[in-house]
Each structure stands twice: as structure tokens, then as C-alpha cells.
Scaffold this motif. Structure first.
Motif, PDB file in Angstrom:
ATOM      1  N   ASN A 106       0.426  -3.708   4.838  1.00  0.00           N
ATOM      2  CA  ASN A 106      -0.729  -4.028   5.666  1.00  0.00           C
ATOM      3  C   ASN A 106      -0.420  -3.503   7.068  1.00  0.00           C
ATOM      4  OD1 ASN A 106      -3.151  -5.090   6.634  1.00  0.00           O
ATOM      5  ND2 ASN A 106      -2.193  -7.049   7.159  1.00  0.00           N
ATOM      6  N   SER A 132      -4.887  -2.361   4.714  1.00  0.00           N
ATOM      7  CA  SER A 132      -4.280  -1.979   3.439  1.00  0.00           C
ATOM      8  C   SER A 132      -5.202  -1.026   2.696  1.00  0.00           C
ATOM      9  CB  SER A 132      -3.999  -3.223   2.583  1.00  0.00           C
ATOM     10  OG  SER A 132      -5.186  -3.980   2.414  1.00  0.00           O
ATOM     11  N   THR A 145       2.148   1.882  -1.722  1.00  0.00           N
ATOM     12  CA  THR A 145       1.460   1.219  -0.619  1.00  0.00           C
ATOM     13  C   THR A 145       0.964  -0.190  -0.953  1.00  0.00           C
ATOM     14  OG1 THR A 145      -0.667   2.210  -1.247  1.00  0.00           O
ATOM     15  CG2 THR A 145       0.713   3.445   0.300  1.00  0.00           C
TER      16      THR A 145
END
Length: 250
Positions: free
Chosen positions: A183, A171, A179
């Protein structure tokens, strides 16, 4: 008057050439464009490195269509798909489509009330276009946005089983709206003809003050762990064996 008419014609011809060249950009999917297995149309990155389109890994199993990215210069017989959009939800209709709806990429099945088989996520509005880059990244961005860094969605944030140069695992330390939930993990195909999620994953995991790579198998069994990151490489990464020369026939 004749000179004015000639100037108008020259201007019109130049305008049409410009429009034609813009519309012929085969690396871009615009709001009105559709890809479909029935047309066999694909989009190709500007430098001809990657190609994106529908594929059926095993036609003997019937209509099971996926949207994928592959190296364009590799023949179909040896082709490897570096990214698959709808890996867990194949399209079962030859007339299905990939297109842009609002600010989202969608795969639809027209035989089932235009059901959405797969869709991207995006944080934006306007009139976006989707573009395949020479890096292999498939990006959704505003068509009127001159900053290529301002991306609404990108395939690099959702890898399948392949890590291309420029891609990341894990991440982002600087969380932003686009975002925050991501992950990035590599997950194997189920088998050679089924791109759905398989039993093995490769991920980046936190270890004390550093990071390490981990491969997990079925039943959450740990198959491999690297040593920590030393700023240049991971310790205990397996090294490829030196290739032995092929013995010559007597």
C-alpha cells in the motif's frame, strides 16, 4: 595466413569494445558490483537525470549513511533526495556496501559480521541486475530478460516522501504476487537532516464509490482530506497562490 590473423585481431578488438561498452553502463548494478561510501561510487540513469548512491545528511552526527536517489543536475547544497532505501536503519560504517545477493538488494555492515542493514523483497531467481531509470525508478530485473516490464522489485512500490511522475499511491486493483502486500503511502522525513519516518503521511483512501487523498499527523490526527476523485481531479485540492511580483527597490 596473414589475412586470417588480421581478421582474428579485428574480431577480437570488436569483441573487447563491445564488452567494454557493456561494462561501462553506469546505470546498472550487476551481481559482482558494490557501492560503498568509502569509494564514493554512484550509478547514474542513462539520460543523466537521476543518480543513486550513499549520502550522509549531517556528517556532524557521525557515520549515518543512507542509500538515496537525487536529481543529478542539482548541486549538493540544494539537493533533495527523492527516495531513501534504508531510511529507518542508517549504516554506521564507512566501509558498508550496497550489492545484489541472490535475487535481492542488500546493504551490509562489514564491521558487524556483515549484518544486513536493509534488503529489498523480490519474487524471482536467476542473475538479476539493478538499474536506475530516467524516471527515477530503481528496478531489480533479470539480466537475461528482454521484457522490461517483468520486474522483480522496484523502488516506485516503496516511496518515501516524494511522488515522482509515473509513481502511484495506494494498492493495485489487480493483485499479483509481487504487489499483493503493498500500500503505497508518502511519509515525511523526521526533520531536514533525518530521513527516518516523520509524523505526516499522505495516502489514498476509499470513500464510498470513489477515492480521496488524506494527510494524517501525529496521533493519527487528520490534517487534511480532499474531495472525491471525479475522473480527472480531486475536489477541494488546495491551489497554489499566484506569485506576487517582487517590489523593486526605490
Amino acid at each position: 595466413m596473414a589475412m586470417g590473423l588480421i581478421q582474428c585481431l579485428v574480431w577480437l578488438i570488436c569483441f573487447l569494445i563491445r564488452v567494454s561498452s557493456e561494462s561501462d553502463d553506469v546505470s546498472v548494478l550487476k551481481g559482482w558490483d558494490l557501492l560503498s561510501p568509502s569509494t564514493n561510487r554512484t550509478i547514474v540513469s542513462a539520460g543523466g537525470v537521476f543518480e543513486l548512491g550513499f549520502f550522509n545528511p549531517d556528517p556532524s552526527r557521525g557515520e549515518r549513511w543512507y542509500v538515496g536517489i537525487w536529481y543529478k543536475n542539482i548541486p549538493e547544497a540544494g539537493r533533495r533526495y527523492v527516495w531513501v532505501a534504508n531510511r529507518d536503519n542508517p549504516l554506521n560504517n564507512y566501509n558498508g556496501t550496497l550489492g545484489i545477493s541472490g535475487a535481492t538488494l542488500v546493504i551490509r555492515d562489514p564491521s558487524d559480521n556483515n549484518r544486513i542493514v536493509w534488503s529489498s523483497t523480490s519474487f524471482g531467481s536467476g542473475s538479476p541486475v539493478a538499474k536506475l531509470l530516467d524516471s527515477g525508478n530503481f528496478v531489480l530485473m533479470n539480466s537475461n530478460d528482454e521484457d522490461p516490464g517483468d520486474i522483480l522489485w522496484q523502488s516506485f512500490d516503496y516511496p518515501t516522501d516524494t511522488l515522482l511522475p509515473g509513481m502511484k499511491l495506494g494498492s493495485d486493483p489487480d493483485v499479483n504476487e509481487r504487489t499483493a502486500h503493498i500500500n503505497r503511502v508518502l511519509t515525511s522525513w523526521k526533520n531536514a537532516i533525518d530521513p527516518s519516518r516523520g509524523n505526516y503521511t499522505l495516502s489514498l483512501e476509499r470513500r464510498d464509490e470513489s477515492w480521496g487523498l488524506s494527510i494524517m499527523g501525529s496521533g493519527n490526527k487528520r490534517m487534511y482530506s480532499s474531495g472525491p476523485w471525479n475522473g480527472a481531479a480531486f475536489f477541494r485540492l488546495p491551489r497554489p497562490s499566484p506569485r506576487r511580483p517582487t517590489p523593486k527597490a526605490p
